[in-house]
Design a protein around this motif. Sequence first.
Motif, PDB file in Angstrom:
ATOM      1  N   GLU A 374      60.680  34.877   6.767  1.00  0.00           N
ATOM      2  CA  GLU A 374      61.191  33.725   6.013  1.00  0.00           C
ATOM      3  C   GLU A 374      60.178  32.569   6.075  1.00  0.00           C
ATOM      4  O   GLU A 374      59.893  31.911   5.078  1.00  0.00           O
ATOM      5  N   LYS A 375      59.641  32.349   7.250  1.00  0.00           N
ATOM      6  CA  LYS A 375      58.681  31.251   7.419  1.00  0.00           C
ATOM      7  C   LYS A 375      57.423  31.502   6.586  1.00  0.00           C
ATOM      8  O   LYS A 375      56.840  30.591   6.013  1.00  0.00           O
ATOM      9  N   GLU A 380      54.061  30.590   1.734  1.00  0.00           N
ATOM     10  CA  GLU A 380      53.507  31.081   0.464  1.00  0.00           C
ATOM     11  C   GLU A 380      53.965  30.241  -0.722  1.00  0.00           C
ATOM     12  O   GLU A 380      53.194  30.005  -1.653  1.00  0.00           O
ATOM     13  N   GLU A 381      55.173  29.760  -0.654  1.00  0.00           N
ATOM     14  CA  GLU A 381      55.661  28.864  -1.720  1.00  0.00           C
ATOM     15  C   GLU A 381      54.781  27.618  -1.785  1.00  0.00           C
ATOM     16  O   GLU A 381      54.422  27.149  -2.858  1.00  0.00           O
TER      17      GLU A 381
ATOM     18  N   LEU B 174      41.698  28.292   0.038  1.00  0.00           N
ATOM     19  CA  LEU B 174      43.129  28.010  -0.108  1.00  0.00           C
ATOM     20  C   LEU B 174      43.754  27.614   1.239  1.00  0.00           C
ATOM     21  O   LEU B 174      44.485  26.616   1.340  1.00  0.00           O
ATOM     22  N   TRP B 175      43.449  28.393   2.258  1.00  0.00           N
ATOM     23  CA  TRP B 175      44.043  28.104   3.572  1.00  0.00           C
ATOM     24  C   TRP B 175      43.542  26.779   4.142  1.00  0.00           C
ATOM     25  O   TRP B 175      44.288  26.105   4.857  1.00  0.00           O
ATOM     26  N   ARG B 176      42.305  26.428   3.857  1.00  0.00           N
ATOM     27  CA  ARG B 176      41.827  25.123   4.337  1.00  0.00           C
ATOM     28  C   ARG B 176      42.577  24.004   3.628  1.00  0.00           C
ATOM     29  O   ARG B 176      42.903  22.985   4.238  1.00  0.00           O
ATOM     30  N   ARG B 177      42.831  24.207   2.348  1.00  0.00           N
ATOM     31  CA  ARG B 177      43.559  23.161   1.619  1.00  0.00           C
ATOM     32  C   ARG B 177      45.016  23.069   2.087  1.00  0.00           C
ATOM     33  O   ARG B 177      45.686  22.081   1.839  1.00  0.00           O
ATOM     34  N   ALA B 178      45.463  24.113   2.744  1.00  0.00           N
ATOM     35  CA  ALA B 178      46.841  24.103   3.259  1.00  0.00           C
ATOM     36  C   ALA B 178      46.930  23.515   4.671  1.00  0.00           C
ATOM     37  O   ALA B 178      47.913  23.713   5.375  1.00  0.00           O
ATOM     38  N   LEU B 179      45.891  22.806   5.079  1.00  0.00           N
ATOM     39  CA  LEU B 179      45.931  22.120   6.383  1.00  0.00           C
ATOM     40  C   LEU B 179      46.294  20.654   6.134  1.00  0.00           C
ATOM     41  O   LEU B 179      45.594  19.970   5.394  1.00  0.00           O
TER      42      LEU B 179
END
Lengths: 401, 244
Positions: A374-375, A380-381, B174-179
């Motif tokens: 779920e997390k 991902e959302e 992408l993952w860096r931007r998600a920090l």
Amino acid sequence: MGQQMIPVEELIKSQKQPGFKYTPEDAPTEDYRDILFQLEKEGELEVIRVPEPYVEVTTKYGRKKKIPLEHTWHHKSCGQCGHIPGYSTSIFWLHRQFGFDYVDPSDQTSCTAWNYYASATSNAEAQVAVAVRNFAAAHETGRFPLIHCGTSFGHYKEVRHELLHHHDLRRKVRDIMERLGKKLVFPEEIVHYSEWVYAMRDKIAERQVIDMSHIVASVHPACHYHKLVEEDAIYDPEIYGAQRTAIVTGTLKALGIQIGEYSSWYDCCGFGFRHILVSRDFSRSFAVQRKIEVMKEEANPDIVVTHDTGCVTTLDQSQFAGKAHGKKVGIPVMSDSQIAALAMGAHPYKVLQLHWHNTENRPFLEKLGIDPDEKWREFEEALEKLKSGEKQYLTWEDADA
Amino acid sequence: MNNVVDINSIPLDLTGEKYKDVPYEEKERLFQEVKADERFHDVLYGCYECGVCVASCPSARFYDFSPRVIAQAVSREDVELIYTLMNDSIWDCSQCFSCDRCPRGNSPGGLITIMREVAVRNGLETAKEALEGYGRIIYKIMSTGTQVSPDMLQPNAFPDWGHHVNEIADNLDLWRRALPPETLHTVETGWSVSEKTIIELYLIWHMTGVMDMIKEIDEGLFMILQDVMEERLEDAGYDVTFDE
Ligand code: SF4
Ligand code: SF4
């Protein structure tokens, strides 16, 4: 493990119990603060004071050390920021939860000590100058440096020793700082982030939303935290009878976590500075054979908790090769900041950023009653918004959404 | 330990045979350079030969390596042996400083740091060998101010970390931007470092002679770094040359 080793139970039984007396007057080392303030009086340097509010903790020889709670300048860590960014993100998240003032500056370089311990392609003067430049940058913001990396912490303490004892070095560094338009400043204390977490442990526990009392954790104290200039590492008579640093362990106990003892706790993680980069067989083998396998056999913990760049990376990443060789591995590795944030309800992917870690950590999350699927869906959302261009970056608000 | 594999069991030749053609004066000169370091008296007070350092030492478990031998050789001023150790031993050290628990108050690890510095400054061939493949790290730290950056997480650089590295490499941007922390969005450096800061760092390298050490150890790397740093310094209004 061999029969020739003393069983771990014996080691635990033989620990000195609380009641061990601290005697700061008999400390075998000088008090660096006496020298710092004396040099300030003589006009040689300026001391950056620990700002209020602070918490006083006890160090190895019973002296007190002030740990600032806010108005901090965060000195990030090469390895954490590059490879395990959830480590730093969790530290910032914790500060934000408590509404503490801090800065995350870009006027900052690495302490460059990883390179120095790996390759020696630097010298004392350059190392001190890099340190003082960073501290001067912190002082200019009116904040106090809080060091994320165990190696930066240890190295800056070495730098302090050199600066305080070598007049010529001070003169040279003062000249360099003048050229940069900066003052020769030095903080009253070198403070590691895990000391901040330790100082905050009861406050963190008050806001704990995830029960961790059924969790067993083994602690790896970072070498450069408690071995390199040992005198101002935190010790506490309630933790191992003050015979071993209380860092990390004290925090975990406050969160109700059980400590899984193992006999090779004093061993390093195998990082080796040069080795992790160009002699990786050593790092892998040491991490697996002297640390993870020993923990697994003697304590079988749910998690390994540590507080330094190199330690998290080496202990976590090395398990892949260990598994391929049929070794007894498979323990997730996290920092105390990540565990503390998780206890307070931080998101395992948006804040702890566990997808950067290698060893499987889903069973650990499940044991805490957290559904990793779920997390991950929630994460991902959030990623979808970045992909679609709706957002460029994930913000702190998104992290808590 | 019955399950520790000796991964690098090249025995250390302490007979002095290997370096018998190197003039004694040269060995003595290097030793004097070690001794002249300001920190020398902070790291060595003699040696009891107790072996406490060896018992704590991770490198001693896997290599033919002993901090006791190093502390002993330097305490006894055994110039021949010191030269051998400076070539064939010091690079095995992990710089963990577990040996700082020495009851004599020594820091064999700190002594090794000084010996390494002298080996680099004098361009010893063995130092070059020990740092083979390490140049890209020196380039990163000296030119960007951070040592490890996300873009280093490539499968060919870390094959022993498994497929997980592929996943990171594929999702890096992408993952860096998600920090959430703003300074961590970069992929080329550990964190964003401001231009002014980098210039100050280059000036430190210049004023402390660190580039002279790089030149001794890797001429090609020196030239690349020189180009990058001199150009940026010039743009910032500094007329600085590293090749003096
Ligand atoms: S610093 Fe070097 S010599 Fe000392 S214990 Fe660590 S690896 Fe051994
Ligand atoms: S611990 Fe100290 S005194 Fe004992 S052998 Fe090592 S360097 Fe010598």
